[in-house]
Design an enzyme around this catalytic site. Structure first.
Site, short mmCIF file in Angstrom:
data_model
loop_
_atom_site.label_atom_id
_atom_site.label_comp_id
_atom_site.label_asym_id
_atom_site.label_seq_id
_atom_site.Cartn_x
_atom_site.Cartn_y
_atom_site.Cartn_z
N HIS A 1 0.82 -1.21 0.00
CA HIS A 1 0.00 0.00 0.00
C HIS A 1 0.85 1.26 0.00
O HIS A 1 0.52 2.25 -0.65
CB HIS A 1 -0.94 0.00 1.21
CG HIS A 1 -2.15 -0.84 1.01
ND1 HIS A 1 -3.01 -1.17 2.02
CD2 HIS A 1 -2.66 -1.42 -0.11
CE1 HIS A 1 -3.99 -1.92 1.56
NE2 HIS A 1 -3.80 -2.09 0.27
N CYS B 1 -8.05 -1.72 -19.73
CA CYS B 1 -8.26 -0.74 -18.67
C CYS B 1 -7.48 -1.07 -17.41
O CYS B 1 -7.74 -0.50 -16.35
CB CYS B 1 -9.75 -0.58 -18.36
SG CYS B 1 -10.52 -2.04 -17.66
#
Length: 502
Positions: free
Chosen positions: A177, A464
């Site tokens: 993260h 995408c």
């Protein structure tokens, strides 16, 4: 002195070392269950405020991470464990630390990299709660900071007391993260270094290297690189009106992946032709029941407003993995399979999408499609032949059934992140999985098969996932015949410039 580590986020930064693990608290520990619960409440509130501010700046992925950490601070098991420690006689700050470490250790022992990542987040939340209980922390170093820690978390970057010029963490990897947030914020980050430099020492973070106590020449070179990066960003912004076309005339449609009104507005400002992916699950990650039609309309309408007159590809709920709300606790289905298991809820969302997207060039996209039957089942619920219905190709089973899926769908979209992970046998949080993984032969062959099937059935194919913005992969995608790329709004300028050079 130069130290070499593993790059986590690119760029060059110059600042002064500040060890987040060495901060001396300003106060003492408090006693009582109410105090420890109040500390976790304060951490959750601060993280949610940070998430709201990040969304206002169009930084959606860091905002998602901050909100996930806020949910950890709200977790009843973690809070009850801390209260139990207090009642056993521990001071509140010690109770918060012990409970967080025990919970994190339990998660870290599970054979799942995604849960191991949650262990890091739990430790960070516990550290923040301890800081609240001890009266808060403050940096004694002035100016831009180079954050240093044994295991930096996303919140260290999001909640730093001063401007962050760079970061150094002993533990972690490129899918952690803290790395995701660093890349989104443009903060250079390096892993694998156990730095013993004093607080306040001047340092340069550059790629995989850290220079402590740089020479005048090294400092001047870093400042020049930082100026050049700023000038490049300004120059690329000027080119937003130029066509996204290769030098030999192949036109590429550039779309954006968005989740919020600010992100949609940023995409339009950066010259996107619309949105190739509008995420819909994020407002409902803490939901206690399936969202209603009114819930969906309220959440989606502001996101689609900036896209009026442009393409808006709205993906149905993609709950699953690390995005599972409380009412689905323990559910194993993901993507469209999960939505089809609750047809009334899916029909409500499809009605809401049609209402909210009435002013856009609307398309509906289904995540994690495995079969043509799933597409046909959703088409019946959509009940609107004028709205194109597309399938996201992210699983090996979809590659196996690509001919039938291409025939049933109106368009195809390749989700390179999940497709690369599933074909290469990697977890989404595995540090070996990067956007460049889409260049592996097995993944490229699968993408080529999707493009070919789309061509045979006259169905457009887009990409995408993160690979669409990777400079080493995007040329390969275009070479395979992908003419639609959907990327983060912040990546549009760089991708356009890359296309124009090919």
């Amino acid at each position: 002195m130069r130290h070499l580590g593993t790059p986590g986020a690119p760029g060059v930064g110059l600042g002064r070392v500040w060890h987040v693990d060495r901060v001396v608290p300003a106060g003492g520990g408090l006693a009582g269950p109410g105090d420890v619960l109040g500390a976790f409440d304060a951490v959750a509130a601060r993280l949610r405020a940070r998430a709201e501010a990040l969304r206002g700046d169009g930084l959606d992925e860091p905002a998602d991470i901050a909100e996930t950490m806020a949910l950890i601070a709200d977790d009843p098991d973690l809070r009850e464990a801390a209260v139990a420690e207090v009642r056993a006689g521990q001071p509140a700050d010690t109770a918060a630390r012990v409970a967080a470490e025990r919970y994190a250790t339990m998660l870290a022992t599970l054979p799942d990299p995604a849960l191991a990542e949650r262990a890091t987040d739990v430790r960070q939340v516990g550290r923040r709660a301890v800081a609240v209980l001890q009266g808060g922390v403050a940096s004694t170093v002035e100016g831009p900071l180079v954050l240093v820690g044994r295991e930096l978390g996303a919140d260290d970057l999001l909640d730093a007391p001063d401007e962050v010029a760079g970061a150094v963490s002993l533990l972690g990897g490129p899918n952690a993260h803290v790395a995701i947030v660093a890349r989104a914020l443009g903060v250079p980050l390096v892993f694998g270094l156990d730095l013993d430099a004093p607080d306040g020492a001047l340092a340069i973070v550059d790629g995989a290297s850290l220079i402590v106590g740089p020479s005048d020449g090294e400092r001047d070179a870093a400042l020049a690189a930082m100026r050049a990066a700023g000038e490049r960003r300004a120059a690329l912004a000027v080119e937003r009106e130029l066509p996204a076309a290769t030098r030999d005339g192949r036109a590429i449609t550039l779309l954006a992946n968005v989740s919020t009104p600010d992100e949609a507005a940023a995409a339009v400002a950066a010259g996107a032709a619309g949105a190739g992916l509008v995420r819909t699950e994020l407002p409902f990650l803490a939901a206690t029941a399936w969202p209603t039609e009114a819930d969906h309309v309220a959440a989606l309408r502001p996101v689609l407003a900036p896209l009026a007159g442009r393409v808006a590809t709205v993906r149905t709920l993609d709950f699953g993995g690390d995005k599972l709300p409380p009412f689905l606790d323990g559910q194993s289905l993901r993507g469209v399979a999960l939505s089809l298991s609750a047809p009334d809820a899916l029909a409500a969302q499809l009605r809401a999408i049609r209402l909210a997207g009435a002013d856009t060039s609307l398309r509906v996209m289904l995540p994690l499609v495995e079969s043509a039957e799933q597409v046909r089942g959703c088409r019946e619920l959509l009940a609107s032949p004028s709205v194109p219905l597309g399938a996201m190709i992210e699983l090996p089973s979809a590659i196996d059934a690509i001919e039938a899926i291409a025939e049933a769908a109106d368009f195809l979209s390749i989700g390179s992140n999940d497709l690369s992970a599933s074909l290469l046998g990697l977890d989404r949080r595995d540090p070996r999985l990067t956007p460049a993984s889409a260049a592996e032969p097995a993944v490229l062959q699968a993408i080529a098969a999707v493009v070919a099937a789309g061509g045979r059935h006259g169905k457009p194919v887009s990409v995408c996932g993160d690979a669409a913005a990777d400079p080493s992969v995007a040329p390969l995608l275009i070479g395979l015949g992908c003419t639609v790329l959907s990327v983060a709004p912040s990546a549009l300028d760089e991708v356009r410039a890359l296309i124009r050079m090919l």
